[in-house]
Design a protein around this motif. Sequence first.
Motif, mmCIF file in Angstrom:
data_model
loop_
_atom_site.group_PDB
_atom_site.id
_atom_site.type_symbol
_atom_site.label_atom_id
_atom_site.label_comp_id
_atom_site.label_asym_id
_atom_site.label_seq_id
_atom_site.Cartn_x
_atom_site.Cartn_y
_atom_site.Cartn_z
ATOM 1 N N SER A 23 -10.173 2.861 2.331
ATOM 2 C CA SER A 23 -11.077 3.760 1.612
ATOM 3 C C SER A 23 -10.689 3.880 0.130
ATOM 4 C CB SER A 23 -11.129 5.139 2.285
ATOM 5 O OG SER A 23 -9.905 5.800 2.098
ATOM 6 N N HIS A 24 -9.493 3.362 -0.227
ATOM 7 C CA HIS A 24 -9.072 3.334 -1.629
ATOM 8 C C HIS A 24 -9.059 1.920 -2.193
ATOM 9 C CE1 HIS A 24 -7.413 7.119 -0.039
ATOM 10 N NE2 HIS A 24 -7.626 7.572 -1.251
ATOM 11 N N MET A 25 -9.634 0.997 -1.451
ATOM 12 C CA MET A 25 -9.584 -0.417 -1.878
ATOM 13 C C MET A 25 -10.999 -0.985 -1.953
ATOM 14 S SD MET A 25 -6.213 -1.664 0.322
ATOM 15 C CE MET A 25 -5.547 -2.933 -0.733
ATOM 16 N N GLY A 26 -11.771 -0.392 -2.855
ATOM 17 C CA GLY A 26 -13.185 -0.756 -2.940
ATOM 18 C C GLY A 26 -13.427 -2.196 -3.370
ATOM 19 N N GLU A 55 -1.955 -1.807 3.122
ATOM 20 C CA GLU A 55 -2.686 -2.519 2.076
ATOM 21 C C GLU A 55 -2.748 -4.009 2.394
ATOM 22 O OE1 GLU A 55 -0.101 -0.354 1.471
ATOM 23 O OE2 GLU A 55 -1.466 1.295 1.005
ATOM 24 N N ASP A 184 -0.002 -2.836 -10.947
ATOM 25 C CA ASP A 184 0.864 -2.797 -9.759
ATOM 26 C C ASP A 184 2.323 -2.600 -10.181
ATOM 27 O OD1 ASP A 184 2.793 -4.237 -8.078
ATOM 28 O OD2 ASP A 184 1.142 -4.971 -6.872
ATOM 29 N N ALA A 355 -4.796 2.139 -4.003
ATOM 30 C CA ALA A 355 -5.720 1.975 -5.134
ATOM 31 C C ALA A 355 -5.226 0.941 -6.137
ATOM 32 C CB ALA A 355 -5.938 3.324 -5.828
ATOM 33 N N VAL A 356 -3.908 0.780 -6.231
ATOM 34 C CA VAL A 356 -3.388 -0.220 -7.168
ATOM 35 C C VAL A 356 -3.230 -1.577 -6.474
ATOM 36 C CG1 VAL A 356 -0.871 0.103 -7.004
ATOM 37 C CG2 VAL A 356 -1.881 -0.380 -9.193
ATOM 38 N N ASP A 358 -5.191 -2.650 -4.443
ATOM 39 C CA ASP A 358 -6.566 -3.161 -4.409
ATOM 40 C C ASP A 358 -6.735 -4.297 -5.419
ATOM 41 O OD1 ASP A 358 -9.248 -3.232 -3.710
ATOM 42 O OD2 ASP A 358 -9.837 -1.626 -5.094
ATOM 43 N N LYS A 397 -13.103 -3.248 -10.497
ATOM 44 C CA LYS A 397 -12.332 -2.010 -10.290
ATOM 45 C C LYS A 397 -12.977 -0.853 -11.041
ATOM 46 C CE LYS A 397 -8.863 0.235 -8.540
ATOM 47 N NZ LYS A 397 -8.793 0.407 -7.070
ATOM 48 N N THR A 400 -15.958 0.240 -9.027
ATOM 49 C CA THR A 400 -15.708 1.053 -7.824
ATOM 50 C C THR A 400 -15.242 2.463 -8.197
ATOM 51 O OG1 THR A 400 -13.420 0.326 -7.614
ATOM 52 C CG2 THR A 400 -15.062 -0.947 -6.397
ATOM 53 N N GLU A 401 -14.683 2.603 -9.409
ATOM 54 C CA GLU A 401 -14.236 3.931 -9.849
ATOM 55 C C GLU A 401 -15.370 4.676 -10.557
ATOM 56 O OE1 GLU A 401 -10.839 5.083 -9.349
ATOM 57 O OE2 GLU A 401 -10.976 3.348 -8.013
#
Length: 423
Positions: A23-26, A55, A184, A355-356, A358, A397, A400-401
């Motif tokens: 859900s944090h890896m759009g 992840e 990352d 999220a990172v 991703d 990215k 998605t944000e």
Amino acid sequence: MDFDIADASLAPLGRQRIDWAESHMGVLRAIRERFERSRPLEGLTVAACLHITTETANLLRTLKAGGADVVACASNPLSTQDDVAASLVEHDGIAVFAIRAEDSDTYWAHMDAVLDARPQITMDDGCDLVSRLHAMRPDQVGHVIAGTEETTTGVIRLRAMEADSALRYPIVAVNDANTKHMFDNRYGTGQSTLDGIIRATNVLLAGKRVVVAGYGYCGKGVASRARGMGAQVIVTEVEPLAALEAVMDGFRVEPMEEAAGEGDIFVTVTGNRDVLRAEHFALMRDGAILANSGHFDIEIDLKALAESTGSERRREVRPLVEEYLYPAPEGDRRILVVAEGRLVNLGAAEGHPAAVMDMSFANQALVAEWLMGDGKGINPGVHAVPPAIDSEVARLKLGTEGIRIDTLTDRQREYLASWSTGT
Ligand code: ADE
């Protein structure tokens, strides 16, 4: 399907946590949905030697959605999340060979099991898989089409192989993509390293003197996050440019022989060995906490520490915290080592947040696709991530944000393309 995991009954918990990460890896999710339709990896076997985390699970599922047969082992004996390994086997049909805290023999046996699948693509984190393949199975190397490498240490080892003319197939250095190391390595390592130290020790960072050894992207992240939590940060470096950058970022820079007697918490993030060694242990204050966030457990010379203290003068004082009693004239000094000197963010916490990862893993998936498409046939050696993939990851990215940015006007574009306009 052959596999080796700790406990299959952990699969439901793994699934829940993998979904949370997703859900944090759009970006990766969008790639997976596209891969389900285009199947760019159809019929290929991909061997992944990565940290087995929630992840990574989402990356492996993306590769599988792209048509690959995926086999996976751990890139570090202490980083496997057993529930994730179980879910990958039970729910996704991915052959995982990884058990948290496996001993060294098992670690290598698991890597061999993955190589037994005769992969055409290798996806490595630290270069153990690639170096073992080249060293132990030279006849199998020709079967591999291409590979990717996730981390700084792995890229350094690959370049050494290349310099020795030992590297026999093309490998893309995913680590070197801007959308990987700028985020990352810096924000991921910065946060997850402190997370690991805090989870293991519950130490208060405010007011502590934190010594960060190494001011690459990872060190920058750790130093800035520690400062953000109120620590006084001292940086040690060997590279003049990086040292100067640390100075101008407002950190105190000193050699370790000075910092050793001042620090409350030491974090090594250099990628090199023996950064904390006998002469430094001798100077440390009572209660000093030592943690490593470099890829291998070589940065803190634990053998020298055990020799100085005597092996019976050490004990576990909390899970993942070992106390060594260092003899000193005024009485014993306690030196505390977190997560056996292995990378603390994955040993004592959950690694970088989803999220990172991703962005890192979107690069991995897109590079795998590229290697089977436009990149097919590139020469053996270390290759850069194609810039178009790097900027596509950044674009996705932001999307998605929900973050929009400006576009150049025609006049601005013309101005940038011309050389005639001056003062
Ligand atoms: N490296 C650092 N953090 C990680 C994570 N969460 N998953 C996989 N590899 C990582």
